[in-house]
Structure formats: C-alpha cells, structure tokens
Motif scaffolding. Sequence first.
Motif, short mmCIF file in Angstrom:
data_model
loop_
_atom_site.label_atom_id
_atom_site.label_comp_id
_atom_site.label_asym_id
_atom_site.label_seq_id
_atom_site.Cartn_x
_atom_site.Cartn_y
_atom_site.Cartn_z
N ILE A 167 0.87 -1.18 0.00
CA ILE A 167 0.00 0.00 0.00
C ILE A 167 0.91 1.22 0.00
O ILE A 167 1.74 1.39 0.89
CB ILE A 167 -0.93 0.02 1.23
N GLY A 168 0.74 2.09 -0.99
CA GLY A 168 1.60 3.26 -1.12
C GLY A 168 0.94 4.52 -0.60
O GLY A 168 -0.23 4.78 -0.87
N PHE A 169 1.72 5.33 0.14
CA PHE A 169 1.24 6.61 0.67
C PHE A 169 2.16 7.72 0.16
O PHE A 169 3.38 7.64 0.34
CB PHE A 169 1.27 6.62 2.19
N ILE A 170 1.59 8.75 -0.45
CA ILE A 170 2.35 9.91 -0.86
C ILE A 170 1.74 11.13 -0.18
O ILE A 170 0.51 11.21 -0.03
CB ILE A 170 2.37 10.05 -2.39
N GLY A 171 2.57 12.09 0.25
CA GLY A 171 2.07 13.20 1.05
C GLY A 171 2.26 14.57 0.43
O GLY A 171 3.29 14.83 -0.21
N TYR A 172 1.26 15.45 0.62
CA TYR A 172 1.35 16.84 0.17
C TYR A 172 0.72 17.76 1.20
O TYR A 172 -0.39 17.49 1.69
CB TYR A 172 0.63 17.04 -1.18
N THR A 173 1.41 18.86 1.50
CA THR A 173 0.85 19.86 2.41
C THR A 173 0.57 21.14 1.63
O THR A 173 0.92 21.27 0.45
CB THR A 173 1.79 20.09 3.59
N ASP A 174 -0.03 22.09 2.29
CA ASP A 174 -0.52 23.30 1.64
C ASP A 174 0.63 24.16 1.09
O ASP A 174 1.45 24.66 1.86
CB ASP A 174 -1.33 24.11 2.66
N PRO A 175 0.72 24.35 -0.22
CA PRO A 175 1.79 25.18 -0.77
C PRO A 175 1.62 26.67 -0.50
O PRO A 175 2.53 27.45 -0.76
CB PRO A 175 1.72 24.88 -2.27
N LEU A 176 0.45 27.05 0.04
CA LEU A 176 0.20 28.48 0.31
C LEU A 176 0.58 28.88 1.73
O LEU A 176 0.24 29.99 2.17
CB LEU A 176 -1.29 28.78 0.06
N VAL A 177 1.29 28.02 2.45
CA VAL A 177 1.68 28.32 3.83
C VAL A 177 2.36 29.69 3.96
O VAL A 177 2.04 30.46 4.88
CB VAL A 177 2.57 27.20 4.41
N PRO A 178 3.31 30.07 3.08
CA PRO A 178 3.97 31.37 3.25
C PRO A 178 3.02 32.56 3.14
O PRO A 178 3.35 33.66 3.62
CB PRO A 178 5.00 31.39 2.12
N LEU A 179 1.85 32.36 2.53
CA LEU A 179 0.86 33.43 2.43
C LEU A 179 -0.19 33.33 3.54
O LEU A 179 -0.62 34.35 4.08
CB LEU A 179 0.17 33.38 1.07
N ARG A 180 -0.60 32.12 3.88
CA ARG A 180 -1.67 31.93 4.87
C ARG A 180 -1.16 32.17 6.29
O ARG A 180 -1.89 32.70 7.12
CB ARG A 180 -2.25 30.52 4.75
N GLN A 181 0.06 31.71 6.57
CA GLN A 181 0.64 31.90 7.89
C GLN A 181 1.60 33.10 7.85
O GLN A 181 1.93 33.61 6.78
CB GLN A 181 1.41 30.65 8.31
N SER A 182 2.04 33.52 9.02
CA SER A 182 3.05 34.58 9.06
C SER A 182 4.25 34.14 8.24
O SER A 182 4.75 33.01 8.42
CB SER A 182 3.46 34.84 10.51
N HIS A 205 4.51 11.76 -11.24
CA HIS A 205 5.80 11.04 -11.16
C HIS A 205 5.78 10.03 -10.02
O HIS A 205 6.14 8.86 -10.21
CB HIS A 205 6.94 12.04 -10.96
N TYR A 206 5.37 10.47 -8.84
CA TYR A 206 5.42 9.57 -7.69
C TYR A 206 4.33 8.49 -7.77
O TYR A 206 4.53 7.37 -7.27
CB TYR A 206 5.33 10.36 -6.39
N VAL A 207 3.22 8.80 -8.38
CA VAL A 207 2.20 7.76 -8.60
C VAL A 207 2.77 6.69 -9.51
O VAL A 207 2.58 5.48 -9.28
CB VAL A 207 0.92 8.37 -9.19
N ASP A 208 3.50 7.11 -10.53
CA ASP A 208 4.13 6.16 -11.44
C ASP A 208 5.15 5.29 -10.70
O ASP A 208 5.22 4.07 -10.90
CB ASP A 208 4.82 6.90 -12.59
N VAL A 209 5.93 5.91 -9.81
CA VAL A 209 6.91 5.16 -9.01
C VAL A 209 6.20 4.11 -8.16
O VAL A 209 6.60 2.94 -8.12
CB VAL A 209 7.74 6.11 -8.13
N LEU A 210 5.14 4.52 -7.49
CA LEU A 210 4.44 3.61 -6.59
C LEU A 210 3.71 2.50 -7.35
O LEU A 210 3.73 1.33 -6.96
CB LEU A 210 3.46 4.39 -5.71
N GLU A 231 7.24 0.24 -7.79
CA GLU A 231 7.09 -0.47 -6.52
C GLU A 231 5.96 -1.49 -6.53
O GLU A 231 5.82 -2.28 -5.61
CB GLU A 231 6.84 0.55 -5.39
N GLN A 232 5.14 -1.45 -7.58
CA GLN A 232 4.06 -2.42 -7.74
C GLN A 232 3.08 -2.41 -6.56
O GLN A 232 2.69 -3.45 -6.04
CB GLN A 232 4.64 -3.83 -7.94
#
Length: 562
Positions: A191-206, A224-229, A233-234
């Motif tokens: 089971i593959g897990f790939i992670g992403y967090t909010d790219p707008l942090v520098p604007l939303r937070q101080s 790309h990472y979906v292809d890898v997984l 990695e099958q």
Amino acid sequence: MENNRRGFLRKVGAIGAGAALVSANPIISIAEEISDHSIDTLIESEFTISILQTTDVHCQVHPHDELFWENEQSVFRKTGGYAHLATYLKKEKKRNPDTFIIDTGDMFQGSELSVKTSGKAMVPVLNELGYDLYLPGNWEVIYYKKAMQTLLGSLNAPKVCANMYHDLGDGKKGELIFQPYHIWNVKGVKIGFIGYTDPLVPLRQSPSYSKGIIYTKPEENLAHYVDVLRNQEQCAYVLMLSHLGLSQQIHIANLPECEGVDYILGGDTHERVRKPIQCKYAKVVEPGAFGSFVGKLDLRIKDGKVVQDDYSLVEIDSTKYKADKSISRLIAENEVPFEDDINTIAGYSTIPLYRYFVIENTIDTLILDALKWKIKEADIVLSNGFRFCPPNVTVDSTGNIPITNGYIFDMLPVDSVVRTGSVSGKQIADWLEKELHNVFAKDASQRFGGWVIKFKGMTISFNAFADPGKRVKEVAIGGKPLDYGKNYRICACERDGDPLDMLCRMRGVFDASNTPFTLHSVLKEYLKLNSPVTPEPPLSAKVLDAPQKLLTQVTGVNYQFR
C-alpha cells in the motif's frame, strides 16, 4: 503460513551457503515440504486491512464540547481527548492487527500547553498513541523551520511530504525535507502513501514561520510519484495524504495528474466527510478536527488486489471510549507546570462559543467586541477567518460558560500584537472582493485558506456565488455608505514577517503602527471589566444567495457538514 515462509527463506539461505553439500535438486525437495503449493500462495489470499486517520487535532488533549448540525440546529456533545482516542485506536488494532494509523497534520499548534512548551509536550503523547505515519500540516511551521524538523523528527513513525524543499536561496530548491512516499507491505501486498501539504503556507501563515522552506504545487510531481508507486514499486493501492483543504483536494482528484491515486485522505479545512466524494480519478475524504473523529478506511484484499473499500467517519464519544491511563498520565505530567494558568477563569459568556459557520461566529464576535472596545479610534476592527478552536458550551456553578486562559489560547494560539493603520475606501472595496473570492471561488483551486474575514464597524451585503469582482452589493462604515475617496482607520493583528504596510492581507496600509497591546491582553482586560458577555453575531456580513448559517464553502458535490 508466515512461519512456513520464513522457514523456506532460511533453508534457501542455507543452500546458498553450502551448495556443495546438498543434492542436485534442493529447491524441489524444499518445495515439496510446503505441500506442493506455489510460492504465490504464500500471500494470504483474502483479508482486510484498516487505515485510521486523524487530522487537525490542534493539541486538544482533553475531551471538549463539539458542535453537530442536526435538524437544522446546533447540537453539542462531548468528544475527543487523546486518552479517549487512544482507547479507540487500541480497540481497533486489537480487532484487526493489520491496521495502519496516520495523522495528516496540525499536531503542534492550538492550545496553551503546546505554546508554552513549543510543541514538545505533544511528542510523548503522539508516540504513545502508536501512529504509523505522519504528514506535516500548514501549522507545523508555527515555531519555525528548525523546530518543525526537530518536533517531527522526535516522532517515532516516518513522515512524508513530497512538496516541501530546503530553500538554498535565490529561489533555488534543495532536497526534500521529508521522504516523498512510504510503502506499507502487509502480507505481501504493498500500500503506497504519498504526502502533500498546503503550498500556500507562506501566504496563509506569518511569512517568518516558513522561512527556509520552498513549497510546490502537488501537480508538479504527483504523476511522477504515482508512477513510481504503481509501476516501479508495484503497489496494489495508492493513497494521497493531503493537508490542502477539501476544495483543493476535490480539485486535485479531478486532474489527470491524479490518475492512479485511489483515495485522498485529506485535512486542513476541518470538514466532516461521511460518504467519500467520488471525483474523476480518486475518492476524497476528510475526518473533521480536534480529535472528535477518526476516518476509517477498510480495504478488502483478495489474491493480492483491493477488491472493496468501505469508509466510515467514527465519532470519538468521550463517554463511550474511556480514558486510556497511560495517555492520561503523560498529559497530566506535562500540564503540571501550566495547569493553574490554563484553568484560571478570565471571564464568562452567557451563550455558547463556537467557530464553525463560514460567515459569522460567536468566538470571532467576542474578539471583535474586545478590539473595538479597546481601540476606540478604529473605524473597523478585523479578525482573520480562523477555523481552529473547539466550542465551549458547558456552564459552571454561576450558570454561565467560563472562559479560561487556556481557552483564550484555543481561540488565539498566537498572541499577536495589535496593529493599526489607515486605508482608503477603494482599498477596502477591492480587499473585500478579493477576500470573498478566496472563500467562494467557483474554481476550487482559487479558494484560499479559511472562511470569510470577520469585522466590526463595517456592514456588507454580498452574493457568495457571483462573478469575481461583483460579489459585494453594499458596504457601510459607521452606518454611512462606503466612500471610495475617504480614508478609514483599521485595526487587526500583526503577522510575524509581514511588511509594516500590510494588515490582515490588505496591502498598502499607510500610517501603520503597532500598539502596546496584544490580542490576549485586550481580551483579558475586556472580559475582566465586561463579564458576562453575550457575543451574538451582529449580521455584519449578510449573504444574499446562501444560508446565513453556512457550514461549508464546498459546493458542486454531494456533501453536507453535520
């Protein structure tokens, strides 16, 4: 079965070490010992795995009042608390040992205990809870980059995030701060897990919080990472862990880059998805906030493939799940130095305090009332569209609801300096349109962060779902129509790293200066002299094309917050 497999591998190893001493057909003789079954059958043919998700707990370590929307009205029940959550997690792990527990962010910000210890008090609790994987949220940077790395590095389980890079300067990306993906191999099934967090942090937070970090959009490397997984990695199943907000997660799930992702396990906007939202390429869920819920995904495996998925949102009823003693002890030990201040009552409210409605809430009304009372020269006082802070509805012996110092931290974990400045009527009009577009943009990718900005001293009426730049219908300040050519005095909180001419994301503020007051000092003084308070939302922002008590900004899909 597993013992047979290990024995098989040991014997093969022995063959490799002393091949000259065995017969010409060692593999055949060993295979016969495994009852003539093929090696493929070493993978158990049919079983269920469970994936449990928490998110946006915001350091709410104790049971708390929680708001539910039932029969078109607010209903409150006691939920959450890490010790009660632990009992549920242990029960599920015992029921099915093939259980994987994840948290998708905002673990270190949101309470007085977390602030006083710079998040360190959360580490032993999270480790004791036995998580298997973490994703950093938008508030993990609250104590700055180095502290974020130390806090997350102190957690026993792996961390994943494929869009946070070290900033080498001049806009150059270094290496990823965390590994991009993680693979759980259970009984031969990946089971593959790939992670992403909010790219707008520098604007939303101080901006200072995330200094030294470069964020990228998930679309840049997701395929790309979906292809890898999938292909390298099958993996039999691919899940995207996300702290982007429900609107953004739905947007991603409809992009071609998401092809190959089965589920998006989301966070950030505290939405409660009870039935997975089926998008073009993936299903999307989000399991509420404050430890009040756990998202439970059961995957039925047959012959190495996922043949069925079942999702449910589990309410952590603190009366149903008794407190786990080891977690309770850890929390108590960490709270001892601060418990007197946490429990000190600063004032009282006569009505429930909450922050769940998109347009106006009693918590924000309380903050605005205090600011307007203190900064009398301000024409308008502003408060951001925050989401964090559980409700507070439990009365004490006075018959009113106590507001403790600890609850002030729940409402405002960052004790920002109060700043004032002047802006023109035209600036206010443009800013209102921009802020409303951030909340109600038809294109989900253009929705930005929290809910409608809160204000006092100004009233507006608007259409939430009108075209960009055409939402605001009427604006009045001090009871008089907005004058584009007039200058108005505004008041809000300073954000660490913002230029002096910015207030509440409004640029070009002039005559700006910091006051000697902080948000906490203003609230405490106001409550001391005015309790009990009754912060009824005053209808400062009136929506014309949606319910006034709107509970979500998500539209266009089969979803209701409740």
